[in-house]
Scaffold this active site. Structure first.
Site, short mmCIF file in Angstrom:
data_model
loop_
_atom_site.label_atom_id
_atom_site.label_comp_id
_atom_site.label_asym_id
_atom_site.label_seq_id
_atom_site.Cartn_x
_atom_site.Cartn_y
_atom_site.Cartn_z
N TYR A 1 -2.08 -1.35 10.42
CA TYR A 1 -2.30 -1.73 8.61
C TYR A 1 -1.01 -1.16 8.23
O TYR A 1 -0.36 -1.82 7.55
CB TYR A 1 -3.38 -0.92 8.45
CG TYR A 1 -3.80 -1.18 7.03
CD1 TYR A 1 -3.47 -1.67 6.28
CD2 TYR A 1 -3.53 -0.12 5.79
CE1 TYR A 1 -4.09 -2.40 4.68
CE2 TYR A 1 -2.94 -0.41 4.36
CZ TYR A 1 -3.66 -0.95 3.94
OH TYR A 1 -3.75 -1.28 2.71
N SER B 1 1.05 -1.27 0.31
CA SER B 1 -0.09 -0.52 0.10
C SER B 1 0.58 1.00 -0.15
O SER B 1 2.37 1.41 0.49
CB SER B 1 -0.80 -0.14 1.38
OG SER B 1 -1.16 1.32 1.31
N1 LIG Z 1 -8.54 -0.36 -1.24
C1 LIG Z 1 -7.51 0.77 -0.68
O1 LIG Z 1 -7.42 1.34 -0.79
C2 LIG Z 1 -6.38 -0.01 -0.96
C3 LIG Z 1 -4.79 0.34 -0.93
C4 LIG Z 1 -3.80 0.23 -1.04
C5 LIG Z 1 -3.96 -0.71 -0.32
N2 LIG Z 1 -5.17 -2.31 -0.77
C6 LIG Z 1 -4.69 -3.82 -0.75
O2 LIG Z 1 -5.41 -4.44 -1.66
C7 LIG Z 1 -5.78 -5.42 -0.99
C8 LIG Z 1 -7.47 -5.40 -1.68
O3 LIG Z 1 -7.83 -4.56 -0.88
P1 LIG Z 1 -9.44 -4.03 -1.61
O4 LIG Z 1 -9.73 -2.76 -1.08
O5 LIG Z 1 -10.03 -4.72 -2.31
O6 LIG Z 1 -10.46 -4.78 -0.28
P2 LIG Z 1 -11.68 -5.37 0.08
O7 LIG Z 1 -12.32 -5.36 -0.86
O8 LIG Z 1 -12.20 -5.58 1.33
O9 LIG Z 1 -10.87 -7.00 -0.79
C9 LIG Z 1 -10.20 -7.69 0.52
C10 LIG Z 1 -9.81 -9.49 0.53
O10 LIG Z 1 -9.82 -9.69 1.02
C11 LIG Z 1 -9.92 -11.13 1.41
N3 LIG Z 1 -9.37 -11.78 3.25
C12 LIG Z 1 -9.63 -10.44 4.09
N4 LIG Z 1 -8.99 -11.26 5.18
C13 LIG Z 1 -8.91 -12.74 4.91
C14 LIG Z 1 -8.78 -13.64 4.92
N5 LIG Z 1 -8.62 -13.80 6.82
N6 LIG Z 1 -8.54 -14.96 4.64
C15 LIG Z 1 -8.80 -15.19 3.34
N7 LIG Z 1 -9.14 -14.17 2.31
C16 LIG Z 1 -9.38 -12.77 3.08
C17 LIG Z 1 -11.46 -10.72 1.16
O11 LIG Z 1 -12.34 -12.28 0.87
P3 LIG Z 1 -12.77 -12.80 2.28
O12 LIG Z 1 -13.98 -11.74 3.10
O13 LIG Z 1 -14.09 -13.35 1.23
O14 LIG Z 1 -12.23 -13.65 3.16
C18 LIG Z 1 -11.15 -10.19 0.40
O15 LIG Z 1 -11.42 -10.97 -1.38
C19 LIG Z 1 -5.59 -5.34 -0.02
O16 LIG Z 1 -4.61 -6.21 0.60
C20 LIG Z 1 -5.55 -3.66 1.53
O17 LIG Z 1 -4.72 -3.80 2.37
C21 LIG Z 1 -5.88 -1.49 -0.64
#
Ligand SMILES: NC(=O)c1ccc[n+]([C@@H]2O[C@H](COP(=O)([O-])OP(=O)(O)OC[C@H]3O[C@@H](n4cnc5c(N)ncnc54)[C@H](OP(=O)(O)O)[C@@H]3O)[C@@H](O)[C@H]2O)c1
Length: 253
Positions: free
Chosen positions: A149, A136
């Site tokens: 985080y 991130s």
């Molecule tokens: N959106 C942003 O602004 C942003 C910025 C920087 C980095 N990121 C990173 O990008 C990644 C995806 O984020 P997103 O924004 O797409 O959020 P999201 O829609 O909440 O996706 C998170 C994913 O992680 C999975 N997950 C969470 N806990 C888990 C567990 N214990 N076991 C297996 N899977 C798990 C969820 O699937 P289930 O609930 O089905 O398990 C979901 O598929 C994350 O690592 C986040 O930190 C996001």
């Protein structure tokens, strides 16, 4: 990286960035499987034609059995994306934050290590493949309302760097995806500056398709975070981002 002929597993592909990346890889011609916990989301993705695997990255046995199931179905697997993550707010003046800290570190950092460990022997045996880890902009420029985080993502950055060096010579590469704020996971409601998911993923696919693939996938919007320390803007930006502490429930009113 040629995006048209990979066999990809996106762990954490049931929503948000992971799901969109899975769809883009599939649209480019690759074979794609997704993992995650949500049975409903997995069922919907199976309907779309993806291979789906239940996995909880905080559980060793779950990761191992998902790995076995994935490799039984996709023995040619060459790309593993460690997308699973949680983004939790924490008020460090309230000791109750500790649960959130544990969940964050166990999911984002130790979960990444579990998944990488599970697939390293396979990829090394193949002699070719790629891990895509996910950090991130916050790994490089703290966002004070999300301390664990930031710590987890800074740790995944450091881990990715060491993993890349340790796998050097095996044919297995490590690419670190560094998203800025993207309009997923509720961010679209609280952050008007979050990058639309479509725009973000288009830029990511373009950067991934470069040959050689860069070690870090940095879309334009994240450069200000990634290079803040080098550019001398770090202190000002941290001060600016500290205003967001007002969003913590205990700090309102
Ligand atoms: N959106 C942003 O602004 C942003 C910025 C920087 C980095 N990121 C990173 O990008 C990644 C995806 O984020 P997103 O924004 O797409 O959020 P999201 O829609 O909440 O996706 C998170 C994913 O992680 C999975 N997950 C969470 N806990 C888990 C567990 N214990 N076991 C297996 N899977 C798990 C969820 O699937 P289930 O609930 O089905 O398990 C979901 O598929 C994350 O690592 C986040 O930190 C996001």
């Amino acid at each position: 990286m040629d995006l048209s002929n990979r066999t990809v597993l996106v762990v954490g592909g049931t929503s948000g960035i992971g799901r969109e990346l899975a769809r883009r890889f599939a649209a480019a011609g690759s074979t794609v499987a997704v993992g995650g916990r949500s049975p409903q989301a997995l069922a919907a993705l199976a309907e779309e034609g993806f291979g789906t695997f239940a996995v909880d990255v905080t559980d060793d046995a779950s990761v191992t059995s998902a790995r076995d199931a994935v490799l039984a179905r996709y023995p040619e697997l060459d790309t593993v994306v460690t997308m699973s993550g949680v983004m939790l707010l924490e008020d460090l003046r309230d000791p109750a934050h500790f649960e959130a800290a544990l969940t964050t570190i166990d999911t984002n950092l130790v979960g990444t290590v579990r998944v990488v460990d599970a697939f390293t022997p396979h990829l090394v045996r193949r002699g070719a493949g790629t891990f895509v880890t996910v950090t991130s902009g916050i790994a490089f420029l703290p966002f004070p309302p999300m301390p664990s985080y930031a710590a987890s993502k800074a740790a995944v950055h450091a881990y990715s760097e060491a993993l890349r060096v340790q796998l050097d010579g095996t044919g297995v590469g490590v690419v670190e995806l560094v998203p800025p704020a993207v309009a997923t996971a509720g961010q679209e409601k609280v952050n008007p500056h979050a990058l639309p998911l479509d725009d973000f993923t288009t830029e990511v696919m373009h950067l991934l398709s470069q040959d050689p693939t860069p070690d870090e996938i940095l879309v334009e919007r994240v450069l200000v975070h990634r290079w803040a320390e080098r550019d001398g803007t770090y202190d000002d930006l941290v001060a600016q981002r500290s205003q967001a502490l007002a969003m913590l429930p205990g700090r309102q009113g």
